[in-house]
Design a protein around this motif. Structure first.
Motif, PDB file in Angstrom:
ATOM      1  N   THR A   1      10.914  18.986 -49.806  1.00  0.00           N
ATOM      2  CA  THR A   1      10.543  19.044 -48.393  1.00  0.00           C
ATOM      3  C   THR A   1       9.083  19.479 -48.230  1.00  0.00           C
ATOM      4  OG1 THR A   1      12.813  19.563 -47.733  1.00  0.00           O
ATOM      5  CG2 THR A   1      11.071  20.118 -46.176  1.00  0.00           C
TER       6      THR A   1
ATOM      7  N   SER B   1      10.840  11.991 -50.742  1.00  0.00           N
ATOM      8  CA  SER B   1      12.296  11.831 -50.809  1.00  0.00           C
ATOM      9  C   SER B   1      12.792  12.173 -52.210  1.00  0.00           C
ATOM     10  CB  SER B   1      12.685  10.390 -50.452  1.00  0.00           C
ATOM     11  OG  SER B   1      12.119   9.481 -51.365  1.00  0.00           O
TER      12      SER B   1
ATOM     13  N   GLN C   1      16.365  11.505 -53.293  1.00  0.00           N
ATOM     14  CA  GLN C   1      17.679  10.977 -53.655  1.00  0.00           C
ATOM     15  C   GLN C   1      17.670  10.284 -55.025  1.00  0.00           C
ATOM     16  OE1 GLN C   1      15.923   9.751 -51.065  1.00  0.00           O
ATOM     17  NE2 GLN C   1      15.510   7.610 -51.581  1.00  0.00           N
TER      18      GLN C   1
END
Length: 404
Positions: free
Chosen positions: A106, A111, A113
């Motif tokens: 963050t 990202s 994932q």
């Protein structure tokens, strides 16, 4: 146990949602590390500091009365205490917080994932190179031994300069600090013990990639005597016969250039490879090859079967050279071989083939033999001819299913 058991994830700032804070204050027993417990001086229940193993803690919780709350860092089910407690105790309720990895990505605005995530906390860094090689995003949980500086030194020893490192310290706390570094910039630096390291491939940077069957001339070999290497065609078939899995433990006896060890390590990325070689110059080449191909192998300078005692039991054993101690060596390998494991021995002569098959039979293993005769193309003027390689007997030894 009479009452409920709650495991609450907590950040570095100690802030909880109102209902979780109420639960902490009203619990009959509050359990956690000293740092976690210090956030709640107003808690009225009995306080237990987590020290030592978790087995005794579980026994104490089972014998406790009332509501028990355990404080854990981040998400208790992410490399945390929550999974263990939920498995050992009935009625455990998990209250997750943000993980350090989630917060780090963050802060970076990237990202996650598709990130490869692993923990070095309380573990050896050994084997990390082949685990992460080729990954574009990596998250590493660290500890006081495997610090950002140590990680940088390790990666640079394998030439992994395609990575930049993002170090996030004390995430969520008043002393939070984050920074993006070249690996060389991390060397010798100190950081807070509460940190997570993200590795990101640099834009436009192409890392070396190798598939199964690395060309022979890519390996450092003994000079001027080239050729003391398990040839690619033999190597690929031998690896197939070893039946390796991602977590296999592999022995390579008489490793020489380490060509088989290296390819085995790249298949068994979550396993471990142990290699022994009696010739010191060959062992030097083996180490150089392992660094080049990013295979973190445990090398031993010696003559098998000496040196095998300290190795964990193998799922697969490759024997490229037995040094005249075949009977004793094969007996040790057969005794130590794990269920469904295999031993693969390469023989260049019919005498070695005979001795090996007879010895395998004596130690209770069944065998099958493949004679590999192969040729490679070679230019001659404006044409192409074929040049044969030495025939090799590939002997695969295993226990019949009824014997395992």
């Amino acid at each position: 146990m009479n009452g409920k058991i709650h495991v609450i994830g907590i950040g570095d700032d100690g802030v909880l949602a109102p209902e979780q804070h109420t639960l902490v204050k009203s619990s009959d027993i509050l359990i956690g590390g000293e740092r976690h417990l210090a956030f709640f001086p107003d808690a009225t229940g009995e306080k237990w500091v987590i020290k030592g193993g978790l087995t005794e803690l579980v026994k104490k919780i089972e014998a406790a009365q009332g509501t028990v709350t355990i404080l854990a860092s981040g998400d208790p089910l992410f490399y945390g205490i929550g999974g263990y407690l939920a498995k050992k105790l009935d009625g455990v309720v998990i209250h997750p917080h943000f993980t350090s990895v989630q917060l780090a990505f963050t802060r970076l605005g990237v990202s996650w994932q598709d990130a490869y995530i692993t923990s070095l906390h309380g573990k050896s860094i050994k084997g990390l190179a082949q685990k992460i090689d080729g990954q574009h995003k990596v998250a590493l949980l660290t500890d006081d031994t495997n610090t950002p500086s140590v990680i940088a030194d390790y990666l640079l020893s394998f030439g992994m300069t395609e990575y930049q490192a993002f170090v996030a310290e004390n995430l969520g706390g008043a002393t939070e600090r984050c920074g993006l570094y070249e690996l060389e910039e991390l060397q010798g630096q100190s950081f807070s013990s509460l940190n997570v390291v993200l590795l990101l491939q640099k834009p436009g940077h192409t890392a070396p990639r190798w598939g199964l069957g690395i060309d022979d001339d890519q390996f450092s070999q003994r000079k001027p005597d080239k050729g003391l290497i398990t040839k690619k065609e033999v190597r690929v078939l031998s690896l197939s016969e070893l039946n390796l899995h991602r977590d296999s433990t592999v022995w390579d006896i008489g490793t020489c250039t380490a060509s088989v060890s290296i390819e085995a390590a790249r298949i068994a990325r979550d396993g471990a490879v142990y290699a022994i070689e009696k010739n010191e110059p060959d062992l030097g080449n083996a180490r150089a090859n392992a660094a080049k191909f990013r295979a973190d192998i445990t090398f031993v300078h010696g003559k098998a079967p000496e040196g095998l005692t300290d190795w964990p039991d193998p799922d697969a054993v490759f024997i490229g050279g037995s040094g005249g101690e075949m009977a004793e060596l094969l007996q040790i390998c057969a005794d130590r071989l794990r269920p469904n494991g295999r031993i693969v021995l390469n023989a260049a002569t019919i005498e070695t083939l005979y001795e090996a098959t007879q010895t395998f039979s004596k130690v209770g293993l069944s065998t099958r033999v493949t004679l590999l005769q192969t040729s490679r193309s070679k230019p001659i003027l404006h044409m192409t001819r074929f040049e044969g390689l030495n025939p090799i007997y590939i002997i695969t030894a295993y226990k019949e299913e009824s014997q395992t």
